[in-house]
Design a protein around this motif. Structure first.
Motif, PDB file in Angstrom:
ATOM      1  N   ILE A   1      -8.455  -3.310   2.306  1.00  0.00           N
ATOM      2  CA  ILE A   1      -8.780  -1.928   1.957  1.00  0.00           C
ATOM      3  C   ILE A   1     -10.170  -1.868   1.335  1.00  0.00           C
TER       4      ILE A   1
ATOM      5  N   TYR B   1      -4.142  11.057   0.404  1.00  0.00           N
ATOM      6  CA  TYR B   1      -4.812   9.793   0.115  1.00  0.00           C
ATOM      7  C   TYR B   1      -5.566   9.368   1.364  1.00  0.00           C
TER       8      TYR B   1
ATOM      9  N   VAL C   1      -7.469   6.506   3.061  1.00  0.00           N
ATOM     10  CA  VAL C   1      -7.575   5.053   2.944  1.00  0.00           C
ATOM     11  C   VAL C   1      -8.547   4.563   4.003  1.00  0.00           C
TER      12      VAL C   1
ATOM     13  N   LYS D   1      -9.492   3.430  -5.859  1.00  0.00           N
ATOM     14  CA  LYS D   1      -9.639   2.002  -5.607  1.00  0.00           C
ATOM     15  C   LYS D   1     -10.857   1.780  -4.724  1.00  0.00           C
TER      16      LYS D   1
ATOM     17  N   TYR E   1     -10.362   1.212   5.580  1.00  0.00           N
ATOM     18  CA  TYR E   1     -10.210  -0.235   5.700  1.00  0.00           C
ATOM     19  C   TYR E   1     -11.546  -0.879   6.025  1.00  0.00           C
TER      20      TYR E   1
ATOM     21  N   LYS F   1     -11.610   1.375   0.429  1.00  0.00           N
ATOM     22  CA  LYS F   1     -11.604   2.429  -0.582  1.00  0.00           C
ATOM     23  C   LYS F   1     -10.388   3.332  -0.386  1.00  0.00           C
ATOM     24  N   ILE F   2      -9.801   3.794  -1.501  1.00  0.00           N
ATOM     25  CA  ILE F   2      -8.725   4.790  -1.470  1.00  0.00           C
ATOM     26  C   ILE F   2      -9.198   5.985  -2.296  1.00  0.00           C
ATOM     27  N   THR F   3      -9.152   7.157  -1.684  1.00  0.00           N
ATOM     28  CA  THR F   3      -9.555   8.385  -2.357  1.00  0.00           C
ATOM     29  C   THR F   3      -8.359   9.314  -2.448  1.00  0.00           C
TER      30      THR F   3
ATOM     31  N   LEU G   1       1.044   3.999  -2.984  1.00  0.00           N
ATOM     32  CA  LEU G   1       0.691   5.392  -2.726  1.00  0.00           C
ATOM     33  C   LEU G   1       1.812   6.338  -3.143  1.00  0.00           C
TER      34      LEU G   1
ATOM     35  N   LEU H   1       0.827  -1.202   0.000  1.00  0.00           N
ATOM     36  CA  LEU H   1       0.000   0.000   0.000  1.00  0.00           C
ATOM     37  C   LEU H   1       0.862   1.252   0.000  1.00  0.00           C
TER      38      LEU H   1
END
Length: 78
Positions: A60, A44, A46, A75, A48, A62-64, A8, A4
């Motif tokens: 994970i 970012y 993240v 993601k 979980y 969602k990743i914004t 990133l 991760l």
């Protein structure tokens, strides 16, 4: 977790206009299930999974990616 962090940093290198000074990167643990990674002018967020199954490799949700002008989900979990 190492994967991760590497991904990133790679994303921030791709979207950054200037050379990233690694000393300016920060990690803010907002809660047990939410962390904010901040490098240069890109953040970012993240999130979980709360009920992560032990058989799953990826916990994970969602990743914004957040910049001063935009916000984009890069993601989403299954």
């Amino acid at each position: 977790m190492k994967i991760l962090m590497i991904s990133l940093l790679a994303f921030s290198a791709l979207f950054s206009e200037a050379t990233i000074n690694m000393k300016k990167c920060e990690l803010l643990e907002m809660s047990q299930y939410t962390k904010l990674f901040s490098c240069h002018k890109i953040d970012y967020l993240v999130e979980y999974k709360i009920e992560a199954d032990l058989s799953e490799e990826d916990s994970i949700k969602k990743i914004t990616m957040i910049t001063p002008t935009t916000q984009k989900v890069i993601k989403t979990g299954k």
